[in-house]
Design a protein around this motif. Structure first.
Motif, PDB file in Angstrom:
ATOM      1  N   ALA A 110      38.689  24.691  32.446  1.00 18.84           N
ATOM      2  CA  ALA A 110      38.702  25.044  33.631  1.00 18.84           C
ATOM      3  C   ALA A 110      39.933  25.607  34.030  1.00 18.84           C
ATOM      4  N   ARG A 111      41.002  25.008  33.746  1.00 19.68           N
ATOM      5  CA  ARG A 111      42.341  25.448  33.984  1.00 19.68           C
ATOM      6  C   ARG A 111      42.879  26.715  33.501  1.00 19.68           C
ATOM      7  N   GLN A 112      42.421  26.636  32.182  1.00 24.49           N
ATOM      8  CA  GLN A 112      42.650  27.944  31.407  1.00 24.49           C
ATOM      9  C   GLN A 112      41.953  29.357  31.897  1.00 24.49           C
ATOM     10  N   ILE A 113      40.751  29.044  32.273  1.00 23.35           N
ATOM     11  CA  ILE A 113      40.032  30.170  32.823  1.00 23.35           C
ATOM     12  C   ILE A 113      40.591  30.636  34.358  1.00 23.35           C
ATOM     13  N   ALA A 114      41.045  29.344  34.894  1.00 25.73           N
ATOM     14  CA  ALA A 114      41.633  29.825  36.487  1.00 25.73           C
ATOM     15  C   ALA A 114      43.039  30.652  36.147  1.00 25.73           C
ATOM     16  N   GLU A 115      43.652  30.360  35.147  1.00 32.39           N
ATOM     17  CA  GLU A 115      44.880  30.957  34.779  1.00 32.39           C
ATOM     18  C   GLU A 115      44.731  32.380  34.284  1.00 32.39           C
ATOM     19  N   GLN A 116      43.576  32.528  33.455  1.00 33.77           N
ATOM     20  CA  GLN A 116      43.220  34.072  32.786  1.00 33.77           C
ATOM     21  C   GLN A 116      42.490  34.896  34.060  1.00 33.77           C
ATOM     22  N   THR A 117      42.027  34.343  35.075  1.00 31.78           N
ATOM     23  CA  THR A 117      41.339  34.987  35.748  1.00 31.78           C
ATOM     24  C   THR A 117      42.035  35.033  37.606  1.00 31.78           C
ATOM     25  N   SER A 118      43.314  34.564  37.344  1.00 29.44           N
ATOM     26  CA  SER A 118      44.163  34.510  38.577  1.00 29.44           C
ATOM     27  C   SER A 118      43.445  33.689  39.660  1.00 29.44           C
ATOM     28  N   GLY A 119      42.739  32.726  39.425  1.00 29.71           N
ATOM     29  CA  GLY A 119      42.065  31.868  40.430  1.00 29.71           C
ATOM     30  C   GLY A 119      40.807  32.395  40.879  1.00 29.71           C
ATOM     31  N   ALA A 120      40.273  33.135  40.227  1.00 31.81           N
ATOM     32  CA  ALA A 120      38.762  33.625  40.821  1.00 31.81           C
ATOM     33  C   ALA A 120      37.932  32.537  40.034  1.00 31.81           C
ATOM     34  N   PHE A 121      38.318  31.656  39.321  1.00 32.95           N
ATOM     35  CA  PHE A 121      37.487  30.369  38.763  1.00 32.95           C
ATOM     36  C   PHE A 121      38.534  29.290  39.191  1.00 32.95           C
ATOM     37  N   ASP A 122      38.147  28.167  39.769  1.00 29.90           N
ATOM     38  CA  ASP A 122      39.197  27.241  40.319  1.00 29.90           C
ATOM     39  C   ASP A 122      38.408  26.106  40.448  1.00 29.90           C
ATOM     40  N   TRP A 306      32.613  31.432  32.642  1.00 34.09           N
ATOM     41  CA  TRP A 306      33.132  32.925  32.778  1.00 34.09           C
ATOM     42  C   TRP A 306      31.948  33.515  33.559  1.00 34.09           C
ATOM     43  N   ALA A 307      30.628  32.865  33.405  1.00 31.07           N
ATOM     44  CA  ALA A 307      29.677  33.790  34.496  1.00 31.07           C
ATOM     45  C   ALA A 307      29.978  33.521  35.872  1.00 31.07           C
ATOM     46  N   THR A 308      30.561  32.189  36.232  1.00 29.46           N
ATOM     47  CA  THR A 308      30.938  32.133  37.610  1.00 29.46           C
ATOM     48  C   THR A 308      32.047  32.894  37.866  1.00 29.46           C
ATOM     49  N   ALA A 309      33.134  33.165  37.105  1.00 24.56           N
ATOM     50  CA  ALA A 309      34.214  33.771  37.206  1.00 24.56           C
ATOM     51  C   ALA A 309      33.921  35.411  37.524  1.00 24.56           C
ATOM     52  N   LEU A 310      32.960  35.669  36.465  1.00 24.52           N
ATOM     53  CA  LEU A 310      32.929  37.185  36.651  1.00 24.52           C
ATOM     54  C   LEU A 310      32.034  37.644  37.800  1.00 24.52           C
ATOM     55  N   THR A 311      31.317  36.685  38.258  1.00 24.62           N
ATOM     56  CA  THR A 311      30.584  36.950  39.680  1.00 24.62           C
ATOM     57  C   THR A 311      31.358  36.913  40.906  1.00 24.62           C
ATOM     58  N   VAL A 312      32.502  36.011  40.799  1.00 28.04           N
ATOM     59  CA  VAL A 312      33.565  36.278  41.949  1.00 28.04           C
ATOM     60  C   VAL A 312      34.418  37.328  41.758  1.00 28.04           C
ATOM     61  N   LEU A 313      34.891  37.800  40.501  1.00 29.57           N
ATOM     62  CA  LEU A 313      35.673  38.899  40.372  1.00 29.57           C
ATOM     63  C   LEU A 313      35.146  40.391  41.080  1.00 29.57           C
ATOM     64  N   GLY A 314      33.878  40.518  40.927  1.00 31.94           N
ATOM     65  CA  GLY A 314      33.285  41.629  41.469  1.00 31.94           C
ATOM     66  C   GLY A 314      33.245  42.513  40.124  1.00 31.94           C
ATOM     67  N   ALA A 315      32.370  43.606  40.048  1.00 31.97           N
ATOM     68  CA  ALA A 315      31.810  44.242  39.062  1.00 31.97           C
ATOM     69  C   ALA A 315      33.212  44.913  38.229  1.00 31.97           C
ATOM     70  N   ASP A 316      33.906  45.741  38.768  1.00 31.15           N
ATOM     71  CA  ASP A 316      34.754  46.644  38.185  1.00 31.15           C
ATOM     72  C   ASP A 316      35.978  45.410  37.518  1.00 31.15           C
ATOM     73  N   ALA A 317      36.423  44.483  38.356  1.00 32.94           N
ATOM     74  CA  ALA A 317      37.350  43.489  37.986  1.00 32.94           C
ATOM     75  C   ALA A 317      36.717  42.758  36.719  1.00 32.94           C
ATOM     76  N   ALA A 318      35.518  42.364  36.760  1.00 32.54           N
ATOM     77  CA  ALA A 318      34.786  41.225  36.067  1.00 32.54           C
ATOM     78  C   ALA A 318      34.634  42.306  34.650  1.00 32.54           C
ATOM     79  N   LEU A 319      34.187  43.731  34.469  1.00 33.04           N
ATOM     80  CA  LEU A 319      34.054  44.375  33.518  1.00 33.04           C
ATOM     81  C   LEU A 319      35.541  44.427  32.651  1.00 33.04           C
ATOM     82  N   ALA A 320      36.731  44.685  33.380  1.00 27.07           N
ATOM     83  CA  ALA A 320      37.979  44.672  32.882  1.00 27.07           C
ATOM     84  C   ALA A 320      38.395  43.411  32.335  1.00 27.07           C
ATOM     85  N   ALA A 321      38.208  42.294  32.825  1.00 28.19           N
ATOM     86  CA  ALA A 321      38.304  40.815  32.364  1.00 28.19           C
ATOM     87  C   ALA A 321      37.575  40.600  31.045  1.00 28.19           C
ATOM     88  N   ALA A 322      36.419  41.146  31.221  1.00 25.82           N
ATOM     89  CA  ALA A 322      35.404  40.879  30.050  1.00 25.82           C
ATOM     90  C   ALA A 322      35.920  41.543  28.827  1.00 25.82           C
TER      91      ALA A 322
END
Length: 352
Positions: A110-122, A306-322
């Protein structure tokens, strides 16, 4: 495959590379057994190929599954007041807490994904979840005050997670409240899959609350087919409707699937929809047009988070992160005249 917007079209997704292990030890005449029960406030099920030569009884298999599920609840439940997570959340400032392997695995992921998503998952949004009434606290009918949200935000923050030098103990700095709602269910699926593999089972499909993991194949060598979840209120929209949805089926060969969406739990106040999916960066429920995000990954824990994080990021940022992290993702977002499907590059590679 028919074009995505043609009547009755269907997408078929398969892993880019199928390991020979997927069909290793297949016994064409072995029965497919089914087990089910309840856990973590939802249901679980398992379909498995149990070769008679293993000498396993269904009660023994069910007991092994239940042990793993009970272990997750005892360590990670936000609702069981005596769970390790709840004891940590109420522990004294400055105290250190030794973590068992499952809890440590989830927290570090969880901490790793928080770091990779700049806190979109926390994983430290426990105070926010309770404040909004989406945890064990009473449900709300109106949003909290901004001052309350600011206080809950100040008490959390994944950057405050501090392990000792061994990486086995974690500090409670004071007021930090963990919540694993966006990752624990996926981990539980993996934990059960690990138990089945330890019993010698190689061909099975495990499901907990809609999150699934498939290993091996059925006795006839066909895969464990599942359909990507679509919001129930769009089920009447056919694939030839502008902005409609195309049915998508996935072959779970050594693959997991998890979906996060803004339609599963919510409340309404003054005509506004407040989703249970909170943005840890703002303290408010998401309002970015993303209806759901589905992720395919060998690890159900990672698919869930990642499903939770992408939902939070919003579509454009989610696709970029994916794209950056090679995540196979399928998103549904609202548009002015309906809905739109978005597929990440890694998911498109799976199109058959």
């Amino acid at each position: 495959m028919a074009p995505a917007n043609s009547p009755h079209s269907m997408r078929i997704l398969v892993p880019p590379a199928l390991s020979p292990l997927a069909i290793a030890g297949r016994e064409p005449d072995a029965p497919v057994e089914s087990l089910s029960g309840h856990t973590m406030g939802t249901s679980w099920s398992a379909r498995l190929v149990a070769p008679p030569a293993l000498g396993l009884s269904l009660p023994d298999i069910e007991a092994a599954i239940q042990y793993r599920l009970d272990e997750v609840i005892a360590q990670m439940s936000h609702w069981e007041e005596h769970s390790l997570l709840c004891r940590y959340n109420t522990a004294a400032p400055g105290s250190w807490h030794e973590l068992p392997t499952p809890f440590r695995t989830v927290l570090k992921c969880a901490r790793q994904i928080a770091e990779q998503t700049s806190g979109a998952f926390d994983p430290t949004i426990g105070a926010l979840v309770d404040l909004w009434g989406f945890g064990p606290a009473p449900a709300r009918s109106e949003p909290p005050a901004q001052t309350e949200i600011d206080a809950a935000l100040a008490s959390g923050g994944w950057q405050k997670l501090e392990f000792d030098i061994s990486g086995r103990s974690i500090l409670q700095p004071g007021g930090l409240r963990l919540d694993f709602s966006g990752i624990a269910k996926g981990f539980a699926v993996d934990h059960v899959a690990d138990a089945l593999q330890h019993l010698g089972l190689r061909h099975f499909l495990v499901e907990i609350g809609g999150e699934l993991r498939g290993e091996g194949v059925k006795p006839d060598a066909s895969p464990w087919w599942v359909a990507i979840e679509r919001p129930a209120y769009f089920s009447r929209i056919s694939s030839n409707t502008p902005g409609g949805l195309t049915e998508t089926r996935v072959a779970l060969y050594g693959l997991s699937i998890a979906t996060s969406g803004d339609y599963r739990r919510w409340f309404e106040s003054n005509g506004r929809h407040f989703s249970h999916t909170l943005d840890p960066r703002t303290g408010w429920p998401i309002d970015n047009g993303v209806i759901s995000a589905t992720v395919l990954h060998p690890s159900c824990m990672l698919a869930d988070a990642w499903a939770t994080a992408l939902t939070v990021l919003g579509a454009d940022a989610a696709l970029a992160a994916a794209d950056k992290h090679k995540i196979a993702a399928y998103l549904i977002r609202r548009t002015g005249d309906g809905v739109e499907e978005l597929l990440s590059p890694a998911l498109r590679e799976m199109l058959d």
